[in-house]
Scaffold this motif. Structure first.
Motif, PDB file in Angstrom:
ATOM      1  N   GLU A 123       0.855  -1.191   0.000  1.00 32.18           N
ATOM      2  CA  GLU A 123       0.000   0.000   0.000  1.00 32.18           C
ATOM      3  C   GLU A 123       0.885   1.232   0.000  1.00 32.18           C
ATOM      4  O   GLU A 123       1.866   1.307   0.721  1.00 32.18           O
ATOM      5  CB  GLU A 123      -0.878   0.026   1.250  1.00 32.18           C
ATOM      6  CG  GLU A 123      -1.998  -0.976   1.244  1.00 32.18           C
ATOM      7  CD  GLU A 123      -2.912  -0.805   2.452  1.00 32.18           C
ATOM      8  OE1 GLU A 123      -3.072   0.343   2.944  1.00 32.18           O
ATOM      9  OE2 GLU A 123      -3.437  -1.821   2.900  1.00 32.18           O
ATOM     10  N   PHE A 124       0.526   2.175  -0.816  1.00 27.78           N
ATOM     11  CA  PHE A 124       1.250   3.433  -0.871  1.00 27.78           C
ATOM     12  C   PHE A 124       0.385   4.506  -0.248  1.00 27.78           C
ATOM     13  O   PHE A 124      -0.779   4.664  -0.609  1.00 27.78           O
ATOM     14  CB  PHE A 124       1.585   3.806  -2.329  1.00 27.78           C
ATOM     15  CG  PHE A 124       2.557   2.858  -2.959  1.00 27.78           C
ATOM     16  CD1 PHE A 124       3.919   3.011  -2.760  1.00 27.78           C
ATOM     17  CD2 PHE A 124       2.118   1.803  -3.742  1.00 27.78           C
ATOM     18  CE1 PHE A 124       4.823   2.144  -3.332  1.00 27.78           C
ATOM     19  CE2 PHE A 124       3.014   0.926  -4.317  1.00 27.78           C
ATOM     20  CZ  PHE A 124       4.369   1.089  -4.111  1.00 27.78           C
ATOM     21  N   LYS A 125       0.957   5.204   0.686  1.00 27.54           N
ATOM     22  CA  LYS A 125       0.231   6.285   1.333  1.00 27.54           C
ATOM     23  C   LYS A 125       0.543   7.586   0.617  1.00 27.54           C
ATOM     24  O   LYS A 125       1.685   7.863   0.275  1.00 27.54           O
ATOM     25  CB  LYS A 125       0.611   6.376   2.809  1.00 27.54           C
ATOM     26  CG  LYS A 125       0.222   5.132   3.570  1.00 27.54           C
ATOM     27  CD  LYS A 125       0.588   5.242   5.027  1.00 27.54           C
ATOM     28  CE  LYS A 125       0.174   3.956   5.699  1.00 27.54           C
ATOM     29  NZ  LYS A 125       0.547   3.934   7.105  1.00 27.54           N
ATOM     30  N   LYS A 126      -0.476   8.347   0.433  1.00 27.11           N
ATOM     31  CA  LYS A 126      -0.315   9.629  -0.256  1.00 27.11           C
ATOM     32  C   LYS A 126       0.286  10.641   0.712  1.00 27.11           C
ATOM     33  O   LYS A 126      -0.168  10.799   1.834  1.00 27.11           O
ATOM     34  CB  LYS A 126      -1.649  10.127  -0.774  1.00 27.11           C
ATOM     35  CG  LYS A 126      -1.555  11.404  -1.557  1.00 27.11           C
ATOM     36  CD  LYS A 126      -2.896  11.813  -2.092  1.00 27.11           C
ATOM     37  CE  LYS A 126      -2.772  13.123  -2.829  1.00 27.11           C
ATOM     38  NZ  LYS A 126      -4.045  13.594  -3.331  1.00 27.11           N
TER      39      LYS A 126
END
Length: 131
Positions: A123-126
């Motif tokens: 998961e990539f967090k903004k």
């Protein structure tokens, strides 16, 4: 024919010496555009990436190796100081950038290898600032 004139002026030994010196002097590298292409290719691929440089500028790997040795040995002495500093710093900056990108690629590969299915599990967090 200029060679006929040389034969009249120079001795046989001098003609042989002339030919030897011409072969050592990279006579086919006399174009500014070719030398600039060499510098650009070194910046793009790294000064030791002889195969890529050769393909980029249309020379053989052996020719590039020989020229590169002379370029790095004699360049600081024979090339105008401002030109040499510009060329060498361009190549060195690019090499640092390439080395940094390699490290980033390796770090990314390590992170990705820790997941069974990275496409689904990472998961990539903004972060703010990028839009």
């Amino acid at each position: 024919d200029p060679y006929k004139l040389l034969k009249k002026i120079l001795t046989k030994n001098e003609l042989v010496e002339r030919e030897t010196l011409l072969k050592e002097g990279f006579i086919d590298w006399d174009s500014k555009a070719l030398v600039q292409s060499f510098v650009d290719a070194c910046a793009l691929h790294g000064r030791d990436s002889f195969t890529n440089i050769a393909m980029e500028i249309g020379k053989t790997k052996a020719e590039v190796i020989d020229y590169s040795k002379a370029f790095w040995k004699l360049g600081p002495i024979r090339i105008a100081r401002s030109t040499w500093e510009s060329w060498s710093s361009k190549i060195e900056r690019s090499e640092r950038r390439v080395a940094r990108n390699i490290k980033l690629d390796q770090a990314g590969a390590i992170i990705i290898s820790q997941y069974r299915n990275p496409w689904e599990n990472i998961e990539f967090k903004k972060h703010g600032g990028l839009r």
